[in-house]
Design an enzyme around this catalytic site. Structure first.
Site, mmCIF file in Angstrom:
data_model
loop_
_atom_site.group_PDB
_atom_site.id
_atom_site.type_symbol
_atom_site.label_atom_id
_atom_site.label_comp_id
_atom_site.label_asym_id
_atom_site.label_seq_id
_atom_site.Cartn_x
_atom_site.Cartn_y
_atom_site.Cartn_z
ATOM 1 N N ILE A 15 37.194 31.571 43.543
ATOM 2 C CA ILE A 15 38.427 30.777 43.608
ATOM 3 C C ILE A 15 38.151 29.318 43.937
ATOM 4 O O ILE A 15 39.084 28.515 43.999
ATOM 5 C CB ILE A 15 39.413 31.369 44.640
ATOM 6 C CG1 ILE A 15 38.775 31.448 46.028
ATOM 7 C CG2 ILE A 15 39.908 32.730 44.203
ATOM 8 C CD1 ILE A 15 39.722 31.933 47.118
ATOM 9 N N GLY A 16 36.901 28.945 44.149
ATOM 10 C CA GLY A 16 36.596 27.555 44.441
ATOM 11 C C GLY A 16 35.114 27.369 44.661
ATOM 12 O O GLY A 16 34.358 28.332 44.791
ATOM 13 N N GLY A 19 30.344 21.832 48.178
ATOM 14 C CA GLY A 19 28.984 21.322 48.127
ATOM 15 C C GLY A 19 27.959 22.301 48.662
ATOM 16 O O GLY A 19 26.790 22.249 48.289
ATOM 17 N N ASP A 127 35.274 15.589 58.183
ATOM 18 C CA ASP A 127 35.500 15.614 56.734
ATOM 19 C C ASP A 127 36.973 15.906 56.424
ATOM 20 O O ASP A 127 37.279 16.776 55.601
ATOM 21 C CB ASP A 127 34.598 16.657 56.078
ATOM 22 C CG ASP A 127 34.441 16.426 54.572
ATOM 23 O OD1 ASP A 127 34.732 15.299 54.110
ATOM 24 O OD2 ASP A 127 34.042 17.365 53.862
#
Length: 414
Positions: A15-16, A19, A127
């Protein structure tokens, strides 16, 4: 079915991807629910140490998406977390463009609430960006935000995994002091929150370099279409000097609540609509074949009913060697009764192995030799009665005569 990781997590579909590794929808066989599983290769020490840091986080807060468990299998490691279906703030802006200020205030308040819990654990996220801020699929209900991806987060005072000259994070969302190699601290996260707020209000990624230039002459005027009360909060978050910035997420939340009181309830969007909310839909998509809401389907799935049934296999019995022998077919009863066979001698020694051919292919002990070989018929030619067959008697008689002739010749020579 999918690969089962560490005997517990069945990987369903990707689903994704980030990095550091891929994110899968997975079925947790222990808890009987779908989760998000982030799978990483153990490629280097830094990646593994970051994994250990991230999976060690156990922050229980409604606006934080932290790992709940982890596992290792061969050359891979993974950690599991709640499955959040509504996509990210980046998806939301892609669907709607710029959002109304009142809605932005609600989203920023949730983000700051989650960040308060993170900072309370002495953790700096490092982040914060729209792609790492996820949304539950609430439909037309109030959006519910979750701060995720703690892959480069670190506790204050922990040793850094990168050289001080190397900046970790996402370009465009760095605080100015990060670019100068300063130690990670809470105000850097708050600067990123200010950039996220501008992104939500304008519908485009902020130009951080232009902001720095604008602050060289003091706090700039509110950019269009940011209302002045809300700019007072964002301007305080975006101060280039970390000492002039909000120091805590709690302080920023209080200022945001004051700005919200000054905002009107309705704001007209570029499309001419006046809204106070948006519709957050499921962004993951349907489950692949073989899976349902309650997990993997049993082998007798609905699709199997349309497949032709396989022919029945013959009954079998296992031999001691592990091979399989066909079971004998049902014998055919002879058409007429026969005398009872004489009892056979008891069997001694090692029994012979089960024949590979059906037992009915051989006459039963005592059976009349004139009977058919089996139910298929076979040869039914009767044998002669009352002595050995002719093909056997003729050679024996010839041999006897030869022996007699040789004997007579020997007597005549003596």
């Amino acid at each position: 079915m999918g690969e089962v990781f560490a005997g517990r997590y069945e990987l369903v579909d990707p689903i994704g991807r980030g990095g550091a590794g891929a994110v899968w929808r997975a079925w947790d066989h222990r808890r009987k629910r779908y989760v998000a599983a982030k799978v990483l290769q153990q490629s280097d020490a830094h990646a593994l140490l970051r994994f250990v840091r991230e999976q060690a986080l156990r922050i229980d807060h409604p606006h934080v998406l932290a790992p709940t468990s982890w596992a290792a299998d061969d050359d891979q490691v993974m950690f599991a977390m709640d499955l959040v279906r509504g996509g990210s703030l980046a998806h939301l802006i892609g669907d709607y463009g710029a959002l109304p200020p009142r809605l932005v205030c609600g989203l920023l308040d949730q983000l700051l609430a989650g960040l308060t819990a993170v900072h309370a654990e002495d953790v700096v996220h490092r982040d914060i960006k729209p792609a790492n801020i996820l949304l539950d699929a609430t439909g037309t209900g109030r959006p519910h935000l979750r701060l995720s991806d703690f892959g480069i987060a670190m506790r204050k005072g922990e040793p850094r995994l990168t050289d001080t000259a190397y900046v970790v994070g996402t370009p465009g969302y760095f605080a100015p002091e990060q670019m100068l190699g300063a130690e990670p601290d809470f105000p850097a996260d708050l600067y990123a929150v200010g950039l996220v707020g501008l992104y939500l209000l304008t519908g485009r990624k902020p130009d951080s370099q232009a902001l720095l230039t604008a602050y060289e002459h003091g706090v700039p005027d509110a950019p269009d279409p940011v209302p002045e009360p809300l700019w007072q909060v964002l301007g305080g978050l975006l101060q280039p000097d970390p000492h002039a910035r909000f120091r805590t997420a709690t302080g920023a939340r209080k200022a945001l609540a004051g700005a919200l009181e000054l905002l009107d309830a309705g704001v007209t969007l570029p499309l001419g609509r006046t809204i106070d909310t948006v519709e957050v839909l499921d962004q993951i998509g349907p489950l692949p074949q073989g899976y349902g809401p309650d997990g993997p389907r049993t082998p007798a799935s609905p699709g199997a009913a349309h497949e032709p049934a396989a022919p029945p296999l013959p009954s079998a019995e296992a031999s001691t060697t592990g091979s399989f022998h066909l079971a004998p077919p049902t014998p055919v009863r002879p058409p007429a009764p026969h005398p009872e066979p004489r009892p056979s001698a008891p069997v001694t020694g090692t029994p012979s192995p089960t024949p590979l051919l059906p037992a009915a292919a051989f006459p039963a002990p005592g059976a009349h030799p004139a009977e058919p070989f089996g139910p298929a018929g076979g040869s039914a030619t009767p044998a002669r009665r009352g002595g050995p067959p002719v093909v056997v008697a003729v050679p024996v008689l010839a041999l006897a005569l030869l022996c007699f002739a040789v004997g007579v010749w020997a007597l005549t020579q003596s």
